[in-house]
Design a protein around this motif. Sequence first.
Motif, PDB file in Angstrom:
ATOM      1  N   LYS A  51       0.832  -1.204   0.000  1.00 59.59           N
ATOM      2  CA  LYS A  51       0.000   0.000   0.000  1.00 59.59           C
ATOM      3  C   LYS A  51       0.870   1.260   0.000  1.00 59.59           C
ATOM      4  CE  LYS A  51      -3.928  -2.323   2.094  1.00 59.59           C
ATOM      5  NZ  LYS A  51      -3.450  -3.617   1.763  1.00 59.59           N
ATOM      6  N   PHE A  90      -8.888  -1.298  -0.069  1.00 58.27           N
ATOM      7  CA  PHE A  90      -7.988  -0.284   0.479  1.00 58.27           C
ATOM      8  C   PHE A  90      -8.420   1.072  -0.034  1.00 58.27           C
ATOM      9  CE2 PHE A  90      -6.129  -2.441  -3.187  1.00 58.27           C
ATOM     10  CZ  PHE A  90      -6.150  -1.418  -4.108  1.00 58.27           C
ATOM     11  N   PHE A  95      -2.155   5.495   0.591  1.00 59.44           N
ATOM     12  CA  PHE A  95      -0.862   4.893   0.243  1.00 59.44           C
ATOM     13  C   PHE A  95       0.258   5.869   0.590  1.00 59.44           C
ATOM     14  CE2 PHE A  95      -1.598   1.424  -3.162  1.00 59.44           C
ATOM     15  CZ  PHE A  95      -2.682   0.935  -2.469  1.00 59.44           C
TER      16      PHE A  95
END
Length: 162
Positions: A51, A90, A95
Motif C-alpha cells: 500500500k 484499500f 498509500f
Amino acid sequence: MDPNLNCSDPGLKMVLPFDNVGFRLENAGLVHIPCPIGKQWILIVANFIDKSFDVLNPEHSIEKFSLVVNTVIYNFKQLFVKTYPGCFKFNIHDFSVKYDSGIFVIQFIRWYNGVEVKKFSNVDVQAIREKVACQIVINKFNEQHVPIARQFIAKHAKHLLH
C-alpha cells in the motif's frame, strides 16, 4: 499548463478498466509506471502489496523529480478512483510514498529476459544490494582494486570471483 488530469472528463474511466488492462488493478500486486525525464528514467511502482508508491530512482536527489513523481502519483490515484469507485480493499489515497536508490531497477535490467523478470521481493533487497556491491568491488574491470575484499571473497565465496 496544469499536468494533472481533468477528473471531470468521462473518458478517463476507460483508461484503467479490465477491458484495457486485462485484469482488475485492485487485484494487482505491483503496477510499474516507467517515467522518462529528460535523458533519465525513473520507475514509479503502485505497490498494492505494501500500500505504497515506490519511487525507484538511481539518483539520490528526490527534489529533482518531485514534480513528475507527485503528478504521476496524483493522476494514477485519480484514474484508479474513477475506474474503481467501489474498491473496498484499500483506500488508494492512504498509500505512502517510499524512495529507493534503484536496486530494483538494477535487478530488472539484470534479470529481464524479454518476457519476464526473475522473481525477487523486498525480503531479498538487502542481500541483492550486498551481492551487487561485492560484484562491483571485485570485478576484474574495476580499476580500484581492493585487496582485502578479494581476499575475503577468495576465502568465503570463491564462486563470486571471475
